[in-house]
Design a protein around this motif. Structure first.
Motif, PDB file in Angstrom:
ATOM      1  N   VAL A  71      -8.782 -10.880  -3.819  1.00 36.49           N
ATOM      2  CA  VAL A  71      -8.472  -9.632  -3.944  1.00 36.49           C
ATOM      3  C   VAL A  71      -9.714  -8.636  -3.440  1.00 36.49           C
ATOM      4  CG1 VAL A  71      -7.725  -7.988  -5.615  1.00 36.49           C
ATOM      5  CG2 VAL A  71      -6.643  -9.991  -5.653  1.00 36.49           C
ATOM      6  N   LEU A  72     -10.769  -8.870  -3.999  1.00 35.21           N
ATOM      7  CA  LEU A  72     -11.947  -7.787  -3.716  1.00 35.21           C
ATOM      8  C   LEU A  72     -12.282  -7.791  -2.317  1.00 35.21           C
ATOM      9  CD1 LEU A  72     -14.203  -8.475  -6.828  1.00 35.21           C
ATOM     10  CD2 LEU A  72     -12.726  -6.743  -6.520  1.00 35.21           C
ATOM     11  N   VAL A  73     -12.320  -9.101  -1.603  1.00 38.66           N
ATOM     12  CA  VAL A  73     -12.377  -8.892  -0.053  1.00 38.66           C
ATOM     13  C   VAL A  73     -11.396  -8.423   0.527  1.00 38.66           C
ATOM     14  CG1 VAL A  73     -12.465 -10.666   1.779  1.00 38.66           C
ATOM     15  CG2 VAL A  73     -14.095 -11.249  -0.289  1.00 38.66           C
ATOM     16  N   SER A  74     -10.082  -8.254   0.173  1.00 34.79           N
ATOM     17  CA  SER A  74      -9.061  -7.924   0.800  1.00 34.79           C
ATOM     18  C   SER A  74      -9.140  -6.376   0.984  1.00 34.79           C
ATOM     19  CB  SER A  74      -7.773  -8.320   0.277  1.00 34.79           C
ATOM     20  OG  SER A  74      -7.460  -7.689  -0.897  1.00 34.79           O
ATOM     21  N   PHE A  75      -9.760  -5.950   0.015  1.00 32.11           N
ATOM     22  CA  PHE A  75     -10.119  -4.238  -0.278  1.00 32.11           C
ATOM     23  C   PHE A  75     -11.107  -3.810   0.658  1.00 32.11           C
ATOM     24  CE2 PHE A  75      -7.973  -4.600  -4.598  1.00 32.11           C
ATOM     25  CZ  PHE A  75      -6.841  -3.957  -4.126  1.00 32.11           C
ATOM     26  N   CYS A  76     -11.842  -4.731   1.245  1.00 33.97           N
ATOM     27  CA  CYS A  76     -13.378  -4.602   1.727  1.00 33.97           C
ATOM     28  C   CYS A  76     -13.311  -3.217   2.712  1.00 33.97           C
ATOM     29  CB  CYS A  76     -13.889  -5.661   2.319  1.00 33.97           C
ATOM     30  SG  CYS A  76     -13.237  -6.183   4.003  1.00 33.97           S
ATOM     31  N   ASP A  77     -12.420  -3.178   3.745  1.00 38.15           N
ATOM     32  CA  ASP A  77     -12.662  -2.235   4.708  1.00 38.15           C
ATOM     33  C   ASP A  77     -11.415  -1.851   5.499  1.00 38.15           C
ATOM     34  OD1 ASP A  77     -14.227  -0.016   6.028  1.00 38.15           O
ATOM     35  OD2 ASP A  77     -14.420  -1.238   7.769  1.00 38.15           O
ATOM     36  N   HIS A  78     -11.052  -0.612   5.971  1.00 36.09           N
ATOM     37  CA  HIS A  78      -9.868  -0.584   7.006  1.00 36.09           C
ATOM     38  C   HIS A  78     -10.384   0.300   8.320  1.00 36.09           C
ATOM     39  CE1 HIS A  78      -5.876   0.196   8.310  1.00 36.09           C
ATOM     40  NE2 HIS A  78      -5.507  -0.779   7.953  1.00 36.09           N
ATOM     41  N   GLY A  79     -11.562  -0.062   8.743  1.00 33.83           N
ATOM     42  CA  GLY A  79     -11.943   0.724   9.661  1.00 33.83           C
ATOM     43  C   GLY A  79     -12.358   2.381   9.327  1.00 33.83           C
ATOM     44  N   LYS A 200      15.645  -2.147   5.432  1.00 40.39           N
ATOM     45  CA  LYS A 200      14.953  -1.111   6.164  1.00 40.39           C
ATOM     46  C   LYS A 200      13.878  -1.687   7.052  1.00 40.39           C
ATOM     47  CE  LYS A 200      15.546   2.693   2.933  1.00 40.39           C
ATOM     48  NZ  LYS A 200      14.811   3.922   2.295  1.00 40.39           N
ATOM     49  N   ASP A 201      13.845  -3.025   7.162  1.00 43.34           N
ATOM     50  CA  ASP A 201      12.633  -3.963   7.814  1.00 43.34           C
ATOM     51  C   ASP A 201      11.394  -3.404   7.404  1.00 43.34           C
ATOM     52  OD1 ASP A 201      11.982  -5.688   9.484  1.00 43.34           O
ATOM     53  OD2 ASP A 201      11.547  -4.365  11.171  1.00 43.34           O
ATOM     54  N   ILE A 202      11.133  -3.248   5.980  1.00 46.85           N
ATOM     55  CA  ILE A 202      10.044  -2.853   5.625  1.00 46.85           C
ATOM     56  C   ILE A 202       9.282  -4.003   4.671  1.00 46.85           C
ATOM     57  CG2 ILE A 202       8.789  -1.394   3.497  1.00 46.85           C
ATOM     58  CD1 ILE A 202      10.548   0.775   4.473  1.00 46.85           C
ATOM     59  N   LYS A 203       8.052  -4.269   5.007  1.00 42.63           N
ATOM     60  CA  LYS A 203       7.559  -5.472   4.160  1.00 42.63           C
ATOM     61  C   LYS A 203       6.095  -4.869   3.217  1.00 42.63           C
ATOM     62  CE  LYS A 203       8.101  -8.569   7.759  1.00 42.63           C
ATOM     63  NZ  LYS A 203       7.494  -9.961   8.753  1.00 42.63           N
ATOM     64  N   MET A 204       6.023  -5.709   2.469  1.00 36.95           N
ATOM     65  CA  MET A 204       4.877  -5.370   1.534  1.00 36.95           C
ATOM     66  C   MET A 204       3.611  -5.154   2.114  1.00 36.95           C
ATOM     67  SD  MET A 204       3.502  -8.275  -1.438  1.00 36.95           S
ATOM     68  CE  MET A 204       5.341  -8.992  -1.532  1.00 36.95           C
ATOM     69  N   ASN A 205       2.818  -4.457   1.468  1.00 38.41           N
ATOM     70  CA  ASN A 205       1.473  -3.926   2.040  1.00 38.41           C
ATOM     71  C   ASN A 205       0.509  -4.706   0.976  1.00 38.41           C
ATOM     72  OD1 ASN A 205       1.069  -2.251  -0.264  1.00 38.41           O
ATOM     73  ND2 ASN A 205       1.944  -0.549   1.034  1.00 38.41           N
ATOM     74  N   ILE A 206      -0.829  -4.405   1.539  1.00 43.18           N
ATOM     75  CA  ILE A 206      -1.979  -5.166   0.653  1.00 43.18           C
ATOM     76  C   ILE A 206      -1.726  -4.487  -1.088  1.00 43.18           C
ATOM     77  CG2 ILE A 206      -3.751  -3.217   1.258  1.00 43.18           C
ATOM     78  CD1 ILE A 206      -5.670  -4.949   0.783  1.00 43.18           C
ATOM     79  N   ASP A 207      -1.507  -3.275  -1.285  1.00 38.15           N
ATOM     80  CA  ASP A 207      -1.454  -2.830  -2.451  1.00 38.15           C
ATOM     81  C   ASP A 207      -0.185  -3.485  -3.176  1.00 38.15           C
ATOM     82  OD1 ASP A 207      -3.239  -0.744  -2.168  1.00 38.15           O
ATOM     83  OD2 ASP A 207      -2.017   0.458  -1.049  1.00 38.15           O
ATOM     84  N   GLY A 208       0.748  -3.714  -2.593  1.00 38.90           N
ATOM     85  CA  GLY A 208       2.106  -4.527  -3.509  1.00 38.90           C
ATOM     86  C   GLY A 208       1.680  -5.813  -3.440  1.00 38.90           C
ATOM     87  N   ALA A 209       1.045  -6.700  -2.642  1.00 41.00           N
ATOM     88  CA  ALA A 209       0.647  -7.932  -2.946  1.00 41.00           C
ATOM     89  C   ALA A 209      -0.160  -7.982  -4.223  1.00 41.00           C
ATOM     90  CB  ALA A 209      -0.024  -8.517  -1.779  1.00 41.00           C
ATOM     91  N   ASN A 210      -1.417  -7.103  -4.050  1.00 42.10           N
ATOM     92  CA  ASN A 210      -2.556  -7.131  -5.174  1.00 42.10           C
ATOM     93  C   ASN A 210      -1.974  -6.604  -6.466  1.00 42.10           C
ATOM     94  OD1 ASN A 210      -4.681  -8.254  -3.827  1.00 42.10           O
ATOM     95  ND2 ASN A 210      -5.318  -6.481  -2.773  1.00 42.10           N
ATOM     96  N   ALA A 211      -1.055  -5.690  -6.437  1.00 40.47           N
ATOM     97  CA  ALA A 211      -0.517  -5.161  -7.481  1.00 40.47           C
ATOM     98  C   ALA A 211       0.265  -6.321  -8.474  1.00 40.47           C
ATOM     99  CB  ALA A 211       0.529  -3.985  -7.374  1.00 40.47           C
ATOM    100  N   GLY A 212       0.928  -6.926  -7.691  1.00 46.37           N
ATOM    101  CA  GLY A 212       1.664  -8.037  -8.369  1.00 46.37           C
ATOM    102  C   GLY A 212       0.638  -9.324  -9.150  1.00 46.37           C
ATOM    103  N   MET A 229     -11.865   0.166  -5.756  1.00 48.38           N
ATOM    104  CA  MET A 229     -13.022   0.866  -5.366  1.00 48.38           C
ATOM    105  C   MET A 229     -14.035  -0.236  -5.262  1.00 48.38           C
ATOM    106  SD  MET A 229     -12.867   4.442  -7.903  1.00 48.38           S
ATOM    107  CE  MET A 229     -14.098   5.169  -7.575  1.00 48.38           C
ATOM    108  N   ILE A 230     -14.259  -1.223  -6.475  1.00 53.59           N
ATOM    109  CA  ILE A 230     -15.210  -2.114  -6.273  1.00 53.59           C
ATOM    110  C   ILE A 230     -15.150  -2.819  -4.846  1.00 53.59           C
ATOM    111  CG2 ILE A 230     -15.985  -4.437  -7.365  1.00 53.59           C
ATOM    112  CD1 ILE A 230     -14.845  -3.320  -9.725  1.00 53.59           C
ATOM    113  N   GLY A 231     -13.712  -3.236  -4.428  1.00 52.69           N
ATOM    114  CA  GLY A 231     -13.809  -3.992  -3.106  1.00 52.69           C
ATOM    115  C   GLY A 231     -14.372  -3.044  -1.962  1.00 52.69           C
ATOM    116  N   ARG A 232     -13.826  -1.775  -1.987  1.00 50.26           N
ATOM    117  CA  ARG A 232     -13.995  -0.885  -0.881  1.00 50.26           C
ATOM    118  C   ARG A 232     -15.571  -0.399  -0.852  1.00 50.26           C
ATOM    119  NH1 ARG A 232     -10.590   1.593   2.694  1.00 50.26           N
ATOM    120  NH2 ARG A 232      -9.502  -0.234   2.446  1.00 50.26           N
TER     121      ARG A 232
END
Length: 280
Positions: A71-79, A200-212, A229-232
């Motif tokens: 989970v922490l790694v998944s938050f690390c960066d988004h450019g 609506k052809d909408i998928k889960m994002n990182i927040d939805g996955a990590n929230a669950g 914030m720890i991850g980012r």
């Protein structure tokens, strides 16, 4: 047996403390965190285990430790796309010290950036708390979605401004299955995704996955943004460092020609004074 003055003072301090904490006890030559000496923790636990211990008060299982690490790694960066990264780099370009640059980046987290993880966790936890878990998960998810549709609100944790399919979300769900961290909150998130895909052809994002996942691991929704914030933080540090060593000082992020002024045209101060005299 009579109680001495010193003992009475100690009893008073315990019953009327000026500050209480159950996290860390600091005494001369001793630091005890959640019941473990820090000298024993150093070298024996991973960073994700320490984060889990601090927030939840108990040591995680190996699977929970690996899941939180993912989970922490998944938050690390988004450019350079997020406002927090842009803010940190602009402050760095101005010549501010590293801690100020990082603080500026962290302060850029808000409702529209990094706030979705906490809102999503809160929504999942409150819904699951009042739901009949014996009922079909799809029906529960439909009620969840309908509640947002009636309000005309966007469901936090689904859809992404850059990705039609957030590559991190599917990987996290796979990791949760592997480590046995799938519970009612993640199952709800997955069912909601099925419904939104059909609608609506909408998928889960990182927040939805990590929230669950974080909810199923027992983290209260109020810790969500903090965990993000720890991850980012390492990502912000790397961007600040890159800005300082690779880019020119006070660099232009855009040209003056790219700024469009749509305010009032030039006026004379004397006109204001003349107008005041006329009114007087």
């Amino acid at each position: 047996m009579a109680i001495g003055r010193e003992s009475l003072e100690n009893v008073f301090k315990i019953s009327n403390p000026k500050w209480r904490t159950s996290i860390t006890k600091v005494e001369p030559n001793s630091i005890i965190t959640r019941g473990y000496s820090q000298e024993d923790l150093i070298g024996n636990v991973s960073f994700s285990e320490m984060v889990y211990l601090l927030i939840k008060g108990e040591m995680p299982s190996k699977k929970e430790s690996k899941m939180l690490g993912s989970v922490l790694v998944s938050f690390c960066d988004h450019g350079v796309t997020p406002p927090s990264t842009q803010a940190a780099r602009m402050i760095a370009s101005a010549g501010s010290p590293v801690h100020a640059c990082i603080a500026g980046g962290l302060l850029a987290f808000g409702k529209n950036h990094a706030g979705a993880i906490e809102r999503s966790m809160k929504a999942f936890q409150e819904f699951i708390q009042r739901s009949d878990l014996e009922e079909d998960i799809y029906n529960n998810a439909k009620n969840f979605v309908d509640g947002y549709l009636k309000k005309g609100s966007k469901i936090p944790g689904f859809g992404h401004r850059y990705h039609s399919e957030d590559p991190r979300a599917a990987r996290l769900i796979d990791m949760a299955k592997k480590h046995g961290c799938i519970g009612p909150h993640t199952r709800l998130a997955m069912a909601v995704q099925e419904i939104l895909l059909e609608m609506k052809d909408i998928k889960m994002n990182i927040d939805g996955a990590n929230a669950g996942i974080l909810s199923d691991m027992g983290f209260d929704w109020r810790t969500g943004t903090g965990i993000f914030m720890i991850g980012r933080l390492p990502g912000l540090i790397s961007h600040v460092y890159e800005e300082k060593v690779r880019e020119p000082d006070f660099r232009k992020f855009f040209d003056v020609e790219e700024i469009y002024y749509d305010g009032m045209e030039e006026r004379k101060v004397s006109y204001i004074h003349d107008l005041k005299r006329t009114m007087d």
